[in-house]
Design a protein around this motif. Structure first.
Motif, PDB file in Angstrom:
ATOM      1  N   ALA A   1     -42.356 -18.971  67.280  1.00  0.00           N
ATOM      2  CA  ALA A   1     -41.289 -19.295  66.336  1.00  0.00           C
ATOM      3  C   ALA A   1     -40.167 -20.060  67.031  1.00  0.00           C
TER       4      ALA A   1
ATOM      5  N   GLU B   1     -39.058 -26.339  59.772  1.00  0.00           N
ATOM      6  CA  GLU B   1     -39.292 -25.932  58.388  1.00  0.00           C
ATOM      7  C   GLU B   1     -38.768 -24.537  58.087  1.00  0.00           C
ATOM      8  N   SER B   2     -38.815 -23.644  59.066  1.00  0.00           N
ATOM      9  CA  SER B   2     -38.346 -22.274  58.833  1.00  0.00           C
ATOM     10  C   SER B   2     -37.723 -21.710  60.098  1.00  0.00           C
ATOM     11  N   LEU B   3     -36.770 -20.814  59.891  1.00  0.00           N
ATOM     12  CA  LEU B   3     -36.047 -20.196  61.002  1.00  0.00           C
ATOM     13  C   LEU B   3     -35.998 -18.696  60.708  1.00  0.00           C
ATOM     14  N   PRO B   4     -36.824 -17.898  61.391  1.00  0.00           N
ATOM     15  CA  PRO B   4     -36.888 -16.477  61.037  1.00  0.00           C
ATOM     16  C   PRO B   4     -35.619 -15.700  61.354  1.00  0.00           C
TER      17      PRO B   4
ATOM     18  N   VAL C   1     -29.964 -21.466  56.857  1.00  0.00           N
ATOM     19  CA  VAL C   1     -31.406 -21.712  56.840  1.00  0.00           C
ATOM     20  C   VAL C   1     -32.192 -20.470  57.270  1.00  0.00           C
ATOM     21  N   ALA C   2     -31.563 -19.597  58.031  1.00  0.00           N
ATOM     22  CA  ALA C   2     -32.277 -18.474  58.656  1.00  0.00           C
ATOM     23  C   ALA C   2     -32.621 -17.378  57.653  1.00  0.00           C
ATOM     24  N   ASP C   3     -33.779 -16.749  57.883  1.00  0.00           N
ATOM     25  CA  ASP C   3     -34.180 -15.618  57.043  1.00  0.00           C
ATOM     26  C   ASP C   3     -33.294 -14.401  57.303  1.00  0.00           C
TER      27      ASP C   3
END
Length: 231
Positions: free
Chosen positions: A26, A78-81, A113-115
């Motif tokens: 990640a 695309e994603s940032l946990p 952006v982060a989950d």
């Protein structure tokens, strides 16, 4: 324990949290400031687990790269946990004042952006009502005086942040910062919306509409884990 020791304690706790909860490969969001630096230093030991990081400032980018951690532009991701960052103040709902280091705009962008937003702080940062720490507002320079008048109208005292040489402090975005004293912020979400709507405001250092999901709080008896209701 000294404040520096508490910062190192929560920095290590954050690295442990990320290692336990974030999948290998990640990309991790990383904040700015002395506590975030402790997290970076602790994370370096397991940097091989991750593809790299998204940084919230020029200073953080430099520290990550010193440890050999690859830094990505947020536009590439695309994603940032997870996003890990400190706070100047945090209340019982997970709302924060941030921006003492001047990186509030990029911090807010990465956090959005982060989950999961993990706040790392020592116990001195926990407050009942936000506002003892001056509230930073990043502004377009030509709007500084106009925004200062609006601040005064809501009971705040705006102070232009200056660099060590006495000139206005300039952010990584080429803007200035007003530090607002004298506020007791009972409705952080509401005030965040009001100030962000003023023409010339880049962003305000209230992180309430998107506050922390989790706080790792350094205390004399160890690290407390505080979880907040979803926003």
């Amino acid at each position: 324990m000294t404040q520096d020791e508490l910062k190192q304690l929560v920095g290590q706790a954050a690295a442990d949290y990320v290692n336990a909860n974030v999948p290998e490969g990640a990309v991790i969001g990383v904040g700015t400031g002395s506590t975030a630096n402790c997290f970076i230093d602790a994370l370096a030991a397991t940097k091989h687990r991750y593809r790299g990081a998204v940084s919230s400032s020029v200073a953080t980018t430099a520290r990550l790269q010193q440890h050999g951690i690859k830094v990505f532009d947020l536009n590439e991701i695309e994603s940032l946990p997870v996003y890990v960052d400190g706070a100047d103040e945090i209340d019982h709902r997970g709302a924060m004042i941030k921006g003492g280091g001047g990186a509030l705009t990029r911090e807010k962008i990465v956090a959005s952006v982060a989950d999961v937003f993990v706040c790392i702080a020592d116990a001195s940062k926990r407050v009942d009502v936000l506002g003892q720490f001056p509230l930073p507002i990043e502004v377009v320079p030509m709007a500084r005086t106009a925004i200062g008048r609006r601040v005064a109208a809501i009971g705040g005292v705006p102070v232009l942040r200056v660099a060590k040489d006495g000139t206005p402090f300039i952010t990584d975005n080429g803007k200035e910062i007003l530090d607002v004293k004298g506020l007791a912020i009972s409705d952080p979400c509401g005030l965040e919306a009001v100030i962000n709507a003023w023409p010339g405001v880049v962003t305000v250092g209230l992180f309430a509409q998107r506050g922390a999901d989790l706080c790792l709080l350094g205390t004399e008896t160890g690290v407390q884990t505080i979880t907040y209701a979803k926003h």
